[in-house]
Structures are given as C-alpha cells and as structure tokens.
Design an enzyme around this catalytic site. Sequence first.
Site, PDB file in Angstrom:
ATOM      1  N   SER A 125      68.130  17.457 -26.673  1.00  0.00           N
ATOM      2  CA  SER A 125      66.824  17.146 -27.257  1.00  0.00           C
ATOM      3  C   SER A 125      66.528  15.680 -26.961  1.00  0.00           C
ATOM      4  CB  SER A 125      66.862  17.345 -28.765  1.00  0.00           C
ATOM      5  OG  SER A 125      67.251  18.651 -29.070  1.00  0.00           O
ATOM      6  N   CYS A 175      66.603  20.716 -36.835  1.00  0.00           N
ATOM      7  CA  CYS A 175      67.313  20.560 -35.577  1.00  0.00           C
ATOM      8  C   CYS A 175      68.813  20.410 -35.824  1.00  0.00           C
ATOM      9  CB  CYS A 175      66.788  19.353 -34.801  1.00  0.00           C
ATOM     10  SG  CYS A 175      67.639  19.130 -33.240  1.00  0.00           S
ATOM     11  N   ASP A 212      64.925  23.765 -33.542  1.00  0.00           N
ATOM     12  CA  ASP A 212      65.501  23.388 -32.253  1.00  0.00           C
ATOM     13  C   ASP A 212      67.002  23.384 -32.521  1.00  0.00           C
ATOM     14  OD1 ASP A 212      66.338  22.219 -29.951  1.00  0.00           O
ATOM     15  OD2 ASP A 212      65.119  20.422 -30.113  1.00  0.00           O
ATOM     16  N   TRP A 259      71.200  24.932 -31.875  1.00  0.00           N
ATOM     17  CA  TRP A 259      72.183  25.410 -30.889  1.00  0.00           C
ATOM     18  C   TRP A 259      73.412  25.911 -31.619  1.00  0.00           C
ATOM     19  CZ3 TRP A 259      70.456  20.273 -31.083  1.00  0.00           C
ATOM     20  CH2 TRP A 259      71.334  19.355 -31.665  1.00  0.00           C
TER      21      TRP A 259
END
Length: 634
Positions: free
Chosen positions: A414, A586, A631, A633
């Site tokens: 990011s 995030c 966002d 992961w």
Amino acid sequence: MGCMFSLPQDRLDAAERTAPIRETSFIEKMKKTNRSVVVFYGSQTGTGEEFANRLSKDAHRYGMKGMAADPEEYDMSELSRLKEIPKSMAVFCMATYGEGDPTDNAQEFYDWLQGTDDDLEGVNFAVFGLGNKTYEHYNAMGKYTDKRLAELGGKRVFDLGLGDDDSNLEEDFISWKEQFWPAVCEYFGVEATGEDSSIRQFELVVHNDINMNQVYTGEMGRLKSFQTQKPPFDAKNPFLASVAVNRKLNKGGNRHLMHIELDITESKIRYDSGDHVAVYPTNDSAMVNRIGERLGVDLDAVISLKNLDEESNKKHPFPCPTTYRTALTHYLDINNMPRTNVLYELAQYASDPQEQENMRKMASASPEGKALYQSWVLDSERNILAILEDLPSLNPPIDHLCELLPRLQARYYSIASSSKVHPHCIHICAVVIEYNTKTGRVFKGVATNWLKGKHVTDNGHKPTVPMYVRRSQFRLPFKPSNPVIMIGPGTGIAPFMGFIQERAWQKEQGKDVGETILYFGCRHSNEDFLYQQELEEFERAGVLTQLNVAFSRDQEQKVYVQHLLKKNKQQLWKLIHTDNAHIYVCGDARNMARDVHAAFSEIAEQEGRLTHTQALDYFKKLMTKGRYSQDVWS
C-alpha cells in the site's frame, strides 16, 4: 506481512498493451492441434495458471490432449462452438481477487459472461475456484463462473471445486482432481492410459557461443528494457526507481520496520492515495549459489527452455535465453514450499527407493500422503533448497527443476504517501520477515529482506527497484467534508499516511475538511509507534482530529484497536449514521479486519438498537456504497 493481495485494478487501456498478433480462436487452435480439453485460468499470482497447466498435462494420462489458455488472449465468445469438437470439455481454474473481483486477465471474460445470452448447450464444463476464507467474498469468481455457465445451458461434467488458500489450497486441488478425472472418464467413456510417467513440457537448449547482448539478465518483457527505459510502465515493463530514503521506523524490539522512498521523477508514473506499488524482488544470492553447488552445475551457462508444443503461446517458462543464475535469481520462486506436483515429477531423480517413495506419497491424495506433505513440507517450511539438502539421493537435472518451479511474483505494498504532496516519490512501509523454522533454518521473506538491503551508500550511490503502480478502489471520499475513520494497526498505517497528507493538503487549499480520525495499534509505545512524530504534528496542526493508539503489550491485558473503537461507540455511531463518515480498514485480514468488523456491528446493535442481522446488513450496505473499504492481506 506487508504484501498486498487486495483490491481490483483499473485496467490498462487495450491500446496500451502491445501484444504480438496471435491466433485468437481457441477452437481453431484446438482443431488444428487435435485437442479436446481446454483449461482456462483466471490468475493473479500465478497459482491459477499453474493449476491449469497441471490439469492440461493430466489430460494426457487419460488419452486426451489438453491446452492451458489465458482467456485474455482468446475470443471467449467462441465458447458455444466447443461442441464442434467431439468429446470436448472446457475447464476453468478461476481465482477470486480482492473484494470478490475477477483477476485482471479474466476481467474481459467476466464482462462477457455477464452480458452474453449465447446458448452453451452441448458445451461440457467444470470449474475449480481458488479463494481464501478470510475474505468476505470467498471464491466469488469460481462460484459465479460455475453458476453462469450452467444458466447458459452448459453441461456441468463435475461439481464445482473450491480451494481455500487460508488452510491448504494444494490439498483442496488434489482432492478435487482425484475425483474429477474418474468422473470425466466415465462421462466420455474413456479409460486412463496408465501413463504416469513425467511428461516434459520444455526442452533444454544450451547456447555455447551466443552474443551476451541477446541474453536476458532479469528483464520482465523486452530485452534490455532496464538499460533503455520507455514508458508506459506496467507489469511487463517495470520502471527502475532509485531508492532515495531507507530508514528504520521502530525504536526498539527485535523486528525491523522500514520506511522506503522510491524516486519516480523520470517515469511519468501517476498514482493516487490508496493505490498499490508492485515491486519485483530478487532471491538471496547465497541461496542461489547453494542450489548450484548442491546440483553441481555451472550457474552461468546460457540456456533456453523451449516449449515442445510449437503451437503453444507460451514459448518459454521465463524470459530466454538466460543463465541458470538469472533464472534462479529473478524469475523463479525458490523460497516458498514447492507444491506436490514438483515433488511428484522430481521423485524419479531420487536414487534411494525410500526417498522416492516418500516424494510420490506426498503427491498422492491418500490421507497418509497428505499428512506427510503437511508436516514434512508445509509445517516444516521446507523450500526447494531444504528439500535437496534433506534428501541426499535426489539429483534432478537443473533444467527440469527450472521448468517445474513457479514464477517469482511481484509483491504489492500500500502506498504510504499522497501524490498531491509527493508527486515524484512513492513511500513504502513494511516489516522485514525473518524467523526460525522447525528444521532449525532461518526463513527470510524474499521482498522485505531484499528491500532492507537497498541502502543509499555514503558516496551517494542509489540502488534501484523495478516497480509499477497498480490502481485500487481504496479512495478518500469525493467530498473532503465527509469525516473519515481510519483503522490501521502495524504496517496497516501505510495508506493512511497518504490519506492524512492529502487531507492536510486539502486544508491548505482552503477546502472544508471533515473530521479525520485514526486508530493505530502497535506493541509498545517506546518501540514500534510508527510515524509517531509525523502523526503528532498532524494532530497539533488540527489535520488529524483524533489520534487513538492501542499499545497491545504495555499493560497486562492486551489492548487492540477494536477495544478502542468500542470505547468511543457513541461518537463513532453518530459519525457513521448521521454524518456520512467513510470507514477504512487496512492490515491483517485473518484476525484484525474480522474483529474490527465485529466491533462495528456491536456498536450498531448497542447505539443504533439494531439486531445482529440488521447490523451485519447495515455494514454490508456501507461496503456496497463504498463507505466501508478494506485493504487487507493474509
């Protein structure tokens, strides 16, 4: 963990993609080469493509000829013509990307599927989906492809397979495949040929007297593209950005968190806050050397691996001609645990019968084999070098090993800056991955350790990083007056540094900027409070209206961002329900994003008097409207 697998990408205009003119009719190609099975793949990180290759290779064992195909390279509206080929079938290995989106190469196929009313009667198909259960839209693309092909009249030859990368994608694939082929044989009335031998896809060509100017040295597409850089820059043509800054962010602790600035001045690359930067790392040279020594080969021999199937669009498994050293350094993934097909194909090169048997067993679908692969490869984190070291009788030819290893993929981060404030510079924030494995080896993340070593030297020499920018949907509100609530513990702070810089810039432009609230989390206030100085300055300047920090280990009970959210439930509910606030999350998908989502649901239940189901529905609607963005992961 700084690696991104998250949001969809605005695609390059077709005119910008310069692909050689190819046969776009997969039907004509299948007829010409006498094939009856086509395996399409939607792949973002290479796994879907790898599975498709394995299935097309398997077809040979059942007396059928298969081909793996990228839907982006063919006219998919020809699917209804597949019935012209007797005993034919289309298999789809479809990965889901980000928030339930198709992968970049399957976007056009997905658009076609949604809009078409073609009659697919007589078209035999099967689908295997690649997904990850930590994401909300688990395997959305596989499920949609399977459902839509049936709606259009296609004949489902075998049930939809769903692979979960959060547990064991490889095992899911093998289990599905193990049942899929017998069902196919029964459906078409064919029998397995019993040919279980390894089938080579590429042949080795050694170049003894080649001009070194014709040899690839790490370029992704065009030869010499690193010497003469030409825009536009993308995955096939990355820009070599020089590293302007590389500093350690944390003040203590045993981890290494870093802030890196990439200079993109000469590139014409544009980006927005919330986008991702992709970097192409290289493998550790010591590891490459050890593979060369273990196999007793000259790593600097210049070679090509040439596809034995002359009709294939994929002439080489990686850019050729090149050296083994370049292939193992730039093009092949030698750090991750190999999948079972690699073990299966390499087993023939083990001279010890017990080692050979164990390798074949791990590639089988038997419970014992699966358990052995899980414990000996996955849980023990053995990469290809560790396997070669721990199986002394295994001596594969290096060219066969290079054919089997998957491609080394770009890593996504990011972007931690705003282009309004830093138009010629892209900031990255990442944590170096390094830990001990069960076999007593040290596992080192490829990209983060490579980035860590990219230091500006005292004499001003700036190392370079091959990179490109990938667009995302993670965006600040169109109206600056909308409040924003940002939740980003650890390196999840990255995109919010860009957001806050941008809100400061909007303020300077005299715009009416709404409340800007950040929830950050780290372990200890005096160790890993990332960007502490900058954040406190933004707070003093009134840009950051509220800075909430959870130090998880500064007291006996662990405190995380979700605990702070619940503490401020009244204020948060008012901002969300009355003031049209946008929420951004995030970081880690597996725990943090889930816990944060649960905390928001709880707030809606308590403050908004909603039932649990209504609360879940409320935030689902916010996601659809683009007011709750993730966002994340895993």
